[in-house]
Motif scaffolding. Structure first.
Motif, short mmCIF file in Angstrom:
data_model
loop_
_atom_site.label_atom_id
_atom_site.label_comp_id
_atom_site.label_asym_id
_atom_site.label_seq_id
_atom_site.Cartn_x
_atom_site.Cartn_y
_atom_site.Cartn_z
N ARG A 37 0.83 -1.19 0.00
CA ARG A 37 0.00 0.00 0.00
C ARG A 37 0.87 1.25 0.00
O ARG A 37 1.57 1.52 0.97
N PRO A 38 0.83 2.04 -1.06
CA PRO A 38 1.61 3.28 -1.08
C PRO A 38 0.91 4.38 -0.27
O PRO A 38 -0.32 4.46 -0.24
N VAL A 39 1.71 5.19 0.40
CA VAL A 39 1.19 6.33 1.16
C VAL A 39 1.91 7.58 0.66
O VAL A 39 3.14 7.64 0.66
N ASN A 40 1.14 8.56 0.20
CA ASN A 40 1.71 9.81 -0.29
C ASN A 40 2.18 10.63 0.91
O ASN A 40 1.40 10.95 1.80
N VAL A 86 8.97 12.97 10.67
CA VAL A 86 10.08 12.06 10.43
C VAL A 86 9.50 10.66 10.40
O VAL A 86 8.83 10.23 11.35
N ILE A 87 9.73 9.95 9.30
CA ILE A 87 9.22 8.59 9.13
C ILE A 87 10.40 7.64 9.27
O ILE A 87 11.40 7.77 8.57
N VAL A 88 10.27 6.69 10.18
CA VAL A 88 11.30 5.67 10.38
C VAL A 88 10.80 4.40 9.73
O VAL A 88 9.66 3.98 9.94
N THR A 89 11.66 3.78 8.92
CA THR A 89 11.27 2.56 8.21
C THR A 89 11.98 1.34 8.80
O THR A 89 12.97 1.47 9.52
N ASP A 90 11.47 0.18 8.45
CA ASP A 90 12.06 -1.06 8.96
C ASP A 90 13.41 -1.36 8.34
O ASP A 90 14.15 -2.20 8.85
N SER A 91 13.78 -0.65 7.28
CA SER A 91 15.09 -0.85 6.66
C SER A 91 16.16 0.04 7.30
O SER A 91 17.32 0.01 6.90
N GLY A 92 15.74 0.87 8.28
CA GLY A 92 16.68 1.75 8.95
C GLY A 92 16.79 3.12 8.30
O GLY A 92 17.58 3.95 8.75
N HIS A 93 16.02 3.37 7.27
CA HIS A 93 16.03 4.68 6.63
C HIS A 93 15.16 5.66 7.41
O HIS A 93 14.18 5.27 8.04
N THR A 94 15.55 6.92 7.35
CA THR A 94 14.81 8.00 7.98
C THR A 94 14.33 8.93 6.87
O THR A 94 15.14 9.48 6.13
N VAL A 95 13.02 9.07 6.74
CA VAL A 95 12.43 9.87 5.67
C VAL A 95 11.88 11.15 6.28
O VAL A 95 11.11 11.11 7.24
N LEU A 96 12.28 12.29 5.72
CA LEU A 96 11.80 13.59 6.19
C LEU A 96 10.68 14.07 5.29
O LEU A 96 10.80 14.01 4.07
N SER A 97 9.59 14.53 5.90
CA SER A 97 8.43 14.99 5.13
C SER A 97 8.00 16.37 5.60
O SER A 97 8.16 16.72 6.77
N ALA A 98 7.43 17.14 4.68
CA ALA A 98 6.92 18.47 5.01
C ALA A 98 5.47 18.40 5.48
O ALA A 98 4.89 19.43 5.83
N LEU A 99 4.89 17.22 5.51
CA LEU A 99 3.52 17.06 6.02
C LEU A 99 3.56 16.80 7.52
O LEU A 99 4.54 16.25 8.04
N LEU A 100 2.49 17.16 8.21
CA LEU A 100 2.39 16.89 9.64
C LEU A 100 2.25 15.39 9.90
O LEU A 100 1.66 14.66 9.07
N PRO A 101 2.75 14.90 11.04
CA PRO A 101 2.59 13.48 11.37
C PRO A 101 1.12 13.04 11.37
O PRO A 101 0.80 11.94 10.94
N GLU A 102 0.23 13.92 11.82
CA GLU A 102 -1.19 13.60 11.86
C GLU A 102 -1.75 13.38 10.45
O GLU A 102 -2.59 12.50 10.23
N THR A 103 -1.27 14.16 9.50
CA THR A 103 -1.72 14.02 8.11
C THR A 103 -1.27 12.68 7.54
O THR A 103 -2.06 11.97 6.92
N ILE A 104 -0.02 12.34 7.77
CA ILE A 104 0.51 11.07 7.27
C ILE A 104 -0.22 9.91 7.94
O ILE A 104 -0.63 8.94 7.27
N SER A 105 -0.44 10.01 9.25
CA SER A 105 -1.16 8.97 9.98
C SER A 105 -2.57 8.78 9.44
O SER A 105 -3.03 7.65 9.25
N SER A 106 -3.26 9.88 9.17
CA SER A 106 -4.62 9.76 8.64
C SER A 106 -4.62 9.14 7.25
O SER A 106 -5.53 8.40 6.90
N ARG A 107 -3.59 9.43 6.45
CA ARG A 107 -3.50 8.81 5.12
C ARG A 107 -3.26 7.31 5.23
O ARG A 107 -3.80 6.54 4.46
N ILE A 108 -2.46 6.92 6.20
CA ILE A 108 -2.23 5.48 6.42
C ILE A 108 -3.52 4.82 6.87
O ILE A 108 -3.92 3.78 6.35
N ASN A 109 -4.22 5.45 7.83
CA ASN A 109 -5.46 4.88 8.36
C ASN A 109 -6.58 4.90 7.34
O ASN A 109 -7.40 3.99 7.31
N THR A 110 -6.66 5.92 6.50
CA THR A 110 -7.67 5.99 5.45
C THR A 110 -7.49 4.85 4.48
O THR A 110 -8.43 4.21 4.06
N ASP A 111 -6.24 4.58 4.12
CA ASP A 111 -5.95 3.46 3.22
C ASP A 111 -6.37 2.14 3.85
O ASP A 111 -6.89 1.26 3.19
#
Length: 89
Positions: free
Chosen positions: A7-10, A58-83
């Motif tokens: 599942r991709p998350v923008n 800041v998004i932490v992945t299981d591969s150890g990568h750290t992804v920086l985003s200009a969106l709020l954590p709440e926005t990203i969380s809601s996109r994950i939950n909406t999916d």
């Protein structure tokens, strides 16, 4: 690579992270998170997807990568939950 079942998350500006790979989505304000970002920069495992804007999540992945985003954590969380909600229907 077969992307079936993922599942991709923008995360902003057309950047995508696979939801199943996300371990945490946190705010970049605390000192420990700032240190984590700096260590990731030094290790070459940071992915800056802010396009020059202020880092708000800041998004932490299981591969150890750290992804920086200009969106709020709440926005990203809601996109994950909406999916999740649309996938269950």
């Amino acid at each position: 690579m077969d992307m079936k079942g993922f599942r991709p998350v923008n995360i902003g500006f057309g950047n995508i992270v696979i939801a199943q790979r996300i371990v945490a989505v946190v705010s970049p304000e605390s000192a420990p998170v700032k240190r984590m970002i700096q260590e990731a920069r030094e290790n070459g495992t940071v992915i800056d997807a802010t396009y020059g804007r202020k880092t708000k999540a800041v998004i932490v992945t299981d591969s150890g990568h750290t992804v920086l985003s200009a969106l709020l954590p709440e926005t990203i969380s809601s996109r994950i939950n909406t999916d999740d909600d649309t996938e269950q229907r």
